[in-house]
Design a protein around this motif. Sequence first.
Motif, mmCIF file in Angstrom:
data_model
loop_
_atom_site.group_PDB
_atom_site.id
_atom_site.type_symbol
_atom_site.label_atom_id
_atom_site.label_comp_id
_atom_site.label_asym_id
_atom_site.label_seq_id
_atom_site.Cartn_x
_atom_site.Cartn_y
_atom_site.Cartn_z
ATOM 1 N N TRP A 11 0.885 -1.307 -0.114
ATOM 2 C CA TRP A 11 0.302 0.251 -0.310
ATOM 3 C C TRP A 11 0.613 1.817 -0.077
ATOM 4 O O TRP A 11 0.440 2.630 -0.670
ATOM 5 C CB TRP A 11 -0.838 -0.020 1.734
ATOM 6 C CG TRP A 11 -2.122 0.995 0.950
ATOM 7 C CD1 TRP A 11 -1.837 2.099 1.571
ATOM 8 C CD2 TRP A 11 -3.067 0.746 -0.095
ATOM 9 N NE1 TRP A 11 -3.504 2.665 1.557
ATOM 10 C CE2 TRP A 11 -4.038 2.168 0.818
ATOM 11 C CE3 TRP A 11 -3.493 0.464 -0.931
ATOM 12 C CZ2 TRP A 11 -5.127 2.398 0.010
ATOM 13 C CZ3 TRP A 11 -4.687 0.451 -2.352
ATOM 14 C CH2 TRP A 11 -5.361 1.372 -1.443
ATOM 15 N N ASP A 32 11.958 2.152 4.477
ATOM 16 C CA ASP A 32 11.170 0.737 4.720
ATOM 17 C C ASP A 32 12.545 -0.049 4.963
ATOM 18 O O ASP A 32 13.819 0.399 4.824
ATOM 19 C CB ASP A 32 11.025 0.457 3.641
ATOM 20 C CG ASP A 32 9.898 -1.197 3.716
ATOM 21 O OD1 ASP A 32 8.878 -0.949 3.417
ATOM 22 O OD2 ASP A 32 10.556 -2.250 3.955
ATOM 23 N N LYS A 92 -5.330 2.255 8.037
ATOM 24 C CA LYS A 92 -5.765 1.576 8.474
ATOM 25 C C LYS A 92 -5.990 -0.123 8.793
ATOM 26 O O LYS A 92 -5.003 -0.219 8.583
ATOM 27 C CB LYS A 92 -7.592 2.129 8.180
ATOM 28 C CG LYS A 92 -7.362 1.114 6.706
ATOM 29 C CD LYS A 92 -7.446 -0.747 6.880
ATOM 30 C CE LYS A 92 -7.193 -1.297 5.690
ATOM 31 N NZ LYS A 92 -6.817 -3.041 6.016
ATOM 32 N N THR A 120 -9.885 5.142 3.247
ATOM 33 C CA THR A 120 -9.737 5.466 2.008
ATOM 34 C C THR A 120 -11.274 5.768 1.558
ATOM 35 O O THR A 120 -11.905 6.013 0.448
ATOM 36 C CB THR A 120 -9.068 4.472 0.966
ATOM 37 O OG1 THR A 120 -8.151 3.948 1.762
ATOM 38 C CG2 THR A 120 -8.539 5.231 0.076
#
Length: 334
Positions: A11, A32, A92, A120
């Motif tokens: 995502w 990351d 979320k 979203t």
Amino acid sequence: MNIGIVGLGYWGPNLVRNFAALDAVEGVLCWDQDPARLATVVRQYPKTRAVGSLEELLRSDCAGVAVVTPISFHHPIGMEVLRRGKHLLVEKPIAASVREAEELVAEAARRSLVLMVDHTFLYTGAVRHMREVMEQGGIGEVYYVDSVRVNLGLFQHDVNVVWDLAPHDVSIMTHLLGRGPVAVSAVGVGHLNTMEDVAYLTLHFEGNVIGHLHVNWLAPVKVRRMLIGGSQKMIVYDDTEPSEKVKVYDRGVSIVSREGIYRTLVEYRTGDMSAPKLDTTEALALVTRDFLRAMQGGGPPLCDGTAGLDVVRVLEAADRSMRSGGALVRMDRP
Ligand SMILES: NC(=O)c1ccc[n+]([C@@H]2O[C@H](COP(=O)([O-])OP(=O)(O)OC[C@H]3O[C@@H](n4cnc5c(N)ncnc54)[C@H](O)[C@@H]3O)[C@@H](O)[C@H]2O)c1
């Protein structure tokens, strides 16, 4: 301004792309823990720069940070972001428990920082249209909302299917109804690991409205469908439809005369169906713009920390219910 993004798996790159597309954003600083992912994403998108650690990102001049890691890291990384005085956008669900979500909300409030959760779907043309119709009483009295969100995978490793998929439906339902549930019950089973991969949730709202959610990682086909029944009209929202995602049916049932249980006369109304033209702006473009607007002092975002916390309360209640064989769990009003 510069924006930071932590977590560039499935995502994260969507947020990178949308932030990079905003004129007000000069640079997107990316982090990351997987160096290969980091290198691939930074190569792919303009305005991006890789940093060597979370600490380097937090020391940078970025004004806001999006956390797009697995859910168990939302709280620890989010708290660090806020403590460094940066605005926070969290994927979320906002956190892995009510306690964690409350801490994020309190920390953001203490520091007067924006805390936003990426629900979203609330930014999609479909949900915005349904909200408009329902807010104006366009379907009459709401009877129920019934949602199915099933597919094969993608499994999240740190949470069950309820915490992965139900945030979408819970946020949509509560947004459309303008209130959260007063009680929740849920049942679920886990086949492939210890966590539930199939679950059914029932949400009870004031005003005799019932909501039902079916979330499932083990379905052969992808279904994203919501039915909303009202006394005047009924809505079918199918997110897998390329166009005509929302269909409003001028259909309903009314009692003609009520003369005892065997003599009640009902009338079925079957009028036209309309499929309104929906705004097709990418929802994440609106999410990133809303975050920036809030950061620039334009007022709270549509999905603020409290909205995120409210969804987590429902997820935690659902977990509690599943652990007690589907018992009804009343929502404590904060
Ligand atoms: N809003 C939506 O529609 C939507 C859709 C999909 C996923 N999500 C949410 O996005 C988040 C990420 O999901 P995903 O499917 O991209 O997961 P993913 O596993 O594909 O990616 C997570 C990435 O985070 C990195 N990561 C993990 N721990 C880290 C840490 N401590 N520091 C830095 N990087 C770390 C991993 O290396 C990986 O690249 C989840 O919260 C999920 O619920 C939201």
